[in-house]
Design an enzyme around this catalytic site. Structure first.
Site, PDB file in Angstrom:
ATOM      1  N   GLU A  43       0.755  -0.954   0.205  1.00  0.00           N
ATOM      2  CA  GLU A  43       0.176  -0.020   0.096  1.00  0.00           C
ATOM      3  C   GLU A  43       1.128   1.231  -0.029  1.00  0.00           C
ATOM      4  O   GLU A  43       1.928   1.279   0.600  1.00  0.00           O
ATOM      5  CB  GLU A  43      -0.879   0.324   1.336  1.00  0.00           C
ATOM      6  CG  GLU A  43      -1.641   1.227   0.649  1.00  0.00           C
ATOM      7  CD  GLU A  43      -2.972   1.565   2.585  1.00  0.00           C
ATOM      8  OE1 GLU A  43      -2.595   0.106   3.380  1.00  0.00           O
ATOM      9  OE2 GLU A  43      -3.324   2.725   2.639  1.00  0.00           O
ATOM     10  N   ARG A 270       5.757 -12.822   9.245  1.00  0.00           N
ATOM     11  CA  ARG A 270       6.001 -11.425   9.435  1.00  0.00           C
ATOM     12  C   ARG A 270       7.460 -10.956   9.704  1.00  0.00           C
ATOM     13  O   ARG A 270       7.879 -12.402  10.693  1.00  0.00           O
ATOM     14  CB  ARG A 270       5.522 -10.904   9.842  1.00  0.00           C
ATOM     15  CG  ARG A 270       4.597  -9.429   8.786  1.00  0.00           C
ATOM     16  CD  ARG A 270       3.855  -8.445  10.740  1.00  0.00           C
ATOM     17  NE  ARG A 270       3.098  -7.733   9.651  1.00  0.00           N
ATOM     18  CZ  ARG A 270       2.752  -7.560   9.245  1.00  0.00           C
ATOM     19  NH1 ARG A 270       3.316  -6.427   9.041  1.00  0.00           N
ATOM     20  NH2 ARG A 270       2.091  -6.620   8.248  1.00  0.00           N
ATOM     21  N   LYS A 280       4.576   0.574   9.598  1.00  0.00           N
ATOM     22  CA  LYS A 280       4.364   1.995   9.203  1.00  0.00           C
ATOM     23  C   LYS A 280       4.104   3.181  10.035  1.00  0.00           C
ATOM     24  O   LYS A 280       4.543   3.708   9.428  1.00  0.00           O
ATOM     25  CB  LYS A 280       4.213   1.340   7.810  1.00  0.00           C
ATOM     26  CG  LYS A 280       4.521   0.853   6.388  1.00  0.00           C
ATOM     27  CD  LYS A 280       4.059   1.003   5.699  1.00  0.00           C
ATOM     28  CE  LYS A 280       3.059   0.006   4.981  1.00  0.00           C
ATOM     29  NZ  LYS A 280       2.932   0.248   3.707  1.00  0.00           N
TER      30      LYS A 280
HETATM   31  P1  ATP Z   1      -0.168  -1.922   6.617  1.00  0.00           P
HETATM   32  O1  ATP Z   1      -0.017  -1.259   7.965  1.00  0.00           O
HETATM   33  O2  ATP Z   1      -0.556   0.077   5.795  1.00  0.00           O
HETATM   34  O3  ATP Z   1      -1.211  -3.024   6.679  1.00  0.00           O
HETATM   35  P2  ATP Z   1       1.869  -3.683   5.618  1.00  0.00           P
HETATM   36  O4  ATP Z   1       2.899  -3.870   6.507  1.00  0.00           O
HETATM   37  O5  ATP Z   1       0.561  -4.323   5.917  1.00  0.00           O
HETATM   38  O6  ATP Z   1       1.163  -2.565   6.635  1.00  0.00           O
HETATM   39  P3  ATP Z   1       1.940  -3.496   2.998  1.00  0.00           P
HETATM   40  O7  ATP Z   1       2.147  -1.915   1.794  1.00  0.00           O
HETATM   41  O8  ATP Z   1       0.138  -3.687   3.108  1.00  0.00           O
HETATM   42  O9  ATP Z   1       2.013  -3.026   4.758  1.00  0.00           O
HETATM   43  O10 ATP Z   1       2.765  -4.236   2.669  1.00  0.00           O
HETATM   44  C1  ATP Z   1       3.201  -5.086   1.769  1.00  0.00           C
HETATM   45  C2  ATP Z   1       3.435  -6.145   1.522  1.00  0.00           C
HETATM   46  O11 ATP Z   1       4.540  -6.259   2.171  1.00  0.00           O
HETATM   47  C3  ATP Z   1       2.293  -7.592   2.072  1.00  0.00           C
HETATM   48  O12 ATP Z   1       1.971  -8.189   1.277  1.00  0.00           O
HETATM   49  C4  ATP Z   1       2.826  -7.475   3.139  1.00  0.00           C
HETATM   50  O13 ATP Z   1       2.098  -8.582   4.468  1.00  0.00           O
HETATM   51  C5  ATP Z   1       3.973  -7.688   3.220  1.00  0.00           C
HETATM   52  N1  ATP Z   1       5.076  -7.225   4.430  1.00  0.00           N
HETATM   53  C6  ATP Z   1       4.816  -5.635   5.223  1.00  0.00           C
HETATM   54  N2  ATP Z   1       5.617  -5.915   6.729  1.00  0.00           N
HETATM   55  C7  ATP Z   1       6.232  -7.196   6.889  1.00  0.00           C
HETATM   56  C8  ATP Z   1       6.801  -7.936   7.033  1.00  0.00           C
HETATM   57  N3  ATP Z   1       7.080  -7.261   8.285  1.00  0.00           N
HETATM   58  N4  ATP Z   1       7.853  -9.356   6.803  1.00  0.00           N
HETATM   59  C9  ATP Z   1       7.622 -10.287   6.040  1.00  0.00           C
HETATM   60  N5  ATP Z   1       5.874  -9.032   5.297  1.00  0.00           N
HETATM   61  C10 ATP Z   1       5.406  -7.549   5.509  1.00  0.00           C
END
Ligand code: ATP
Ligand code: MG
Length: 566
Positions: A43, A270, A280
């Site tokens: 996002e 994660r 974020k």
């Molecule tokens: P938000 O809190 O804004 O939803 P988010 O960390 O989920 O933040 P996204 O931009 O939706 O961020 O993440 C993009 C992709 O990265 C998604 O597929 C998410 O699952 C993955 N991702 C985000 N944070 C992690 C993490 N700490 N480890 C592994 N993958 C991650």
């Protein structure tokens, strides 16, 4: 915990398949699909962090391994938090990590028309309805997993009424929060996500791509699987918190699909790293409220922060490879990341001399006004990087730490009466030192032994300490920024009732203004990596100018020359 046998980490060929690779292998074998299509779906509401790097390596890595394709899809369904600045940074970071998406970047907003058409279809088949209740009431009525929720009084509106109200929502007749569109699924489902989830809400913020075209936006759950479906994604890999969304993901896809094809969502753990945060929202707070100097502050766990700090793409990829893909949440020791950085920089970073806290040393028997060039290796790990010439003369700088007037036993650096080697040059004996009125040493005086230079008869004479140095006449002044962990607690966001900012490390940045470096660094460019011998790995900061070089400490170095023996 840190794996002590990292060197023995299995190579890619012999490493067993992780569970996602196994699923894909089986799907290909069983004809569930005949090709692989993945996607990375950030996002655009912030900069990417090291957790995203794991998801990037995974999705792009799978595509590569199985001869498939990986899309970049910006999941831009919430205009109130999103911005093109983030889109641009996301693209830059992915490419910097060494990956390239298939074709043009894709956007969930590209599919708004299609998703809207499917929505009308769902309303017509009685599977979606407009609810007039406020969000709090809706969430209240969802209840708890062990008991059925309460049905909305608007649940049984006629199709006509729903079509009319949804059209009016779309035309902007209602304000934010006045109405939502919900899927009509099952208010008694043990899975809370199936209890008539919201599909559309009203948001009157202009969208960074579609402008004012829409005032209704699909929710993540009613956009993500549909976008996967449109793009022909075979394996939709996401993080564990989406596991409970999977039945809803599948329910939605089942409503729209016209063939057997169905993207498969699977979840992995994660990445969490000790001494930092990965949210974020919190990272944005640190930036907005100036706890750090922007998203690319070298203390941030963001990809651009690591880049500025001097981490290399290869080291981050290796780190992601090393930590693997698990089904259970865990915390990775930040030391493992640092290990991966050192390992890569050790191979590629040229060695140079720089003195962070200079102490002047006068070599009293060296002729005044004369200097000479001594040859020294650029990287003992890689002979092909060659040697260079460094200027040596009567006055040099060494580290203040490398001199002690009254040392404890076993101190092998410079001290009156003892000999040390000046790396690449000569053995010198310290004779004396000069102190100021407060007793601080301001200068050391030494005698050098000409026959101890490389190639001379005494070159291999044994001395216990070897010091780095910079000749005064050749030195350039540099600024050095020493970074430490941004948080002083292992899990800053993990304390109930205590704000994570409480654990910000007040000593996470030290700026040293009067450091000295060999003159070869005067042509160093932003992003160049070096090993300051005996000190650590450093990277040229973009703040540098031709006359003022700024170096960021990427990671410290274990001093293998003297400290071990002391
Ligand atoms: P938000 O809190 O804004 O939803 P988010 O960390 O989920 O933040 P996204 O931009 O939706 O961020 O993440 C993009 C992709 O990265 C998604 O597929 C998410 O699952 C993955 N991702 C985000 N944070 C992690 C993490 N700490 N480890 C592994 N993958 C991650
Ligand atoms: Mg997300």
């Amino acid at each position: 915990m840190i794996d002590n046998n990292l060197e023995k980490t299995l190579s890619e060929e012999t490493k067993p398949l992780n569970f996602i690779q196994q699923i894909i292998t089986e799907d290909l074998e069983n004809g569930v699909c005949d090709h692989i299509q993945t996607r990375f779906p950030p996002e655009p509401n912030g900069y990417l962090h090291i957790g995203h790097a794991k998801a990037i390596c995974l999705n792009f890595g799978l595509a590569k391994q199985f001869n498939g394709k990986c899309n970049l899809r910006l999941d831009d369904t919430n205009p109130s938090r999103e911005d093109v600045e983030y889109v641009d940074s996301i693209k830059e970071d992915i490419q910097w990590l060494g990956f390239q998406w298939e074709g043009e970047p894709k956007y969930a907003s590209d599919y708004f028309d299609q998703i809207y058409a499917w929505t009308i279809q769902l309303i017509k088949s009685g599977k979606a309805y407009v609810d007039d209740q406020p969000a709090e009431v809706i969430s209240e009525q969802r209840g708890v997993p062990t008991r059925p929720g309460t049905e909305s009084p608007y649940r049984n509106r006629s199709v006509e009424e729903n079509l009319d109200l949804f059209a009016r929502m779309t035309n902007g007749e209602f304000e934010e929060g006045e109405k939502v569109l919900r899927a009509k699924i099952d208010m008694a489902s043990p899975n809370m996500h199936m209890r008539d989830p919201i599909m559309y809400r009203i948001l009157k913020t202009p969208h960074h791509r579609t402008g004012n075209k829409w005032v209704v936006y699909p929710m993540y759950d009613w956009a993500h699987g549909e976008s996967d479906y449109i793009e022909g994604v075979t394996h939709s890999i996401c993080t564990l918190e989406f596991e409970v969304h999977r039945p809803l993901y599948e329910w939605f896809v089942d409503q729209i699909r016209t063939s057997d094809y169905k993207p498969k969502q699977r979840e992995f753990a994660r990445l969490n790293i000790s001494y930092t945060i990965m949210s974020k929202r919190k990272l944005l707070e640190l930036v907005k409220d100036h706890y750090v100097n922007g998203w690319d502050d070298p203390r941030m766990p963001t990809i651009c922060g690591y880049r500025r700090r001097g981490y290399t793409p290869a080291s981050i990829r290796n780190f992601c490879e090393r930590i693997g893909v698990a089904k259970r949440d865990n915390v990775i020791d930040v030391g493992l990341l640092e290990y991966s950085i050192r390992e890569d920089l050790n191979k590629i970073a040229p060695r140079v001399f720089a003195v962070l806290n200079p102490l002047k040393v006068v070599i009293t028997n060296y002729p005044e006004g004369e200097y000479e060039l001594v040859e020294t290796e650029n990287n003992p790990e890689d002979e092909s990087m060659g040697t260079r010439h460094v200027s040596f003369g009567r006055e040099i700088y060494i580290e203040q730490d490398d001199f002690m007037q009254n040392p404890p036993k076993g101190y092998f650096r410079m001290t009156p009466g003892k000999e040390v080697r000046l790396k690449g040059a000569y053995i010198v004996r310290c004779d004396d030192c000069v102190c100021d009125a407060d007793g601080h040493v301001t200068e050391a005086h030494c005698t050098y032994f000409p026959e101890t230079r490389s190639g001379m008869p005494d070159a291999n004479r044994k001395v216990k300490g070897t010091l780095h140095w910079v000749a005064c006449h050749d030195a350039i002044d540099i600024e050095v920024r020493l970074y430490d962990r941004l948080f002083s607690d292992e899990d800053p966001a993990g304390h109930k009732d205590v704000d994570y900012k409480t654990f910000l490390n007040p000593d996470s940045l030290h700026v040293l203004q009067n450091c000295k470096a060999e003159s070869s660094l005067s042509v160093a460019k932003a992003g160049d990596h070096f090993q300051f011998q005996r000190i650590g790995y450093f990277c040229v900061d973009p703040d540098s100018t031709d006359n003022h070089k700024v170096f960021n400490r990427t990671v410290s170095l274990k001093d293998l020359w003297t400290k071990k023996k002391e």
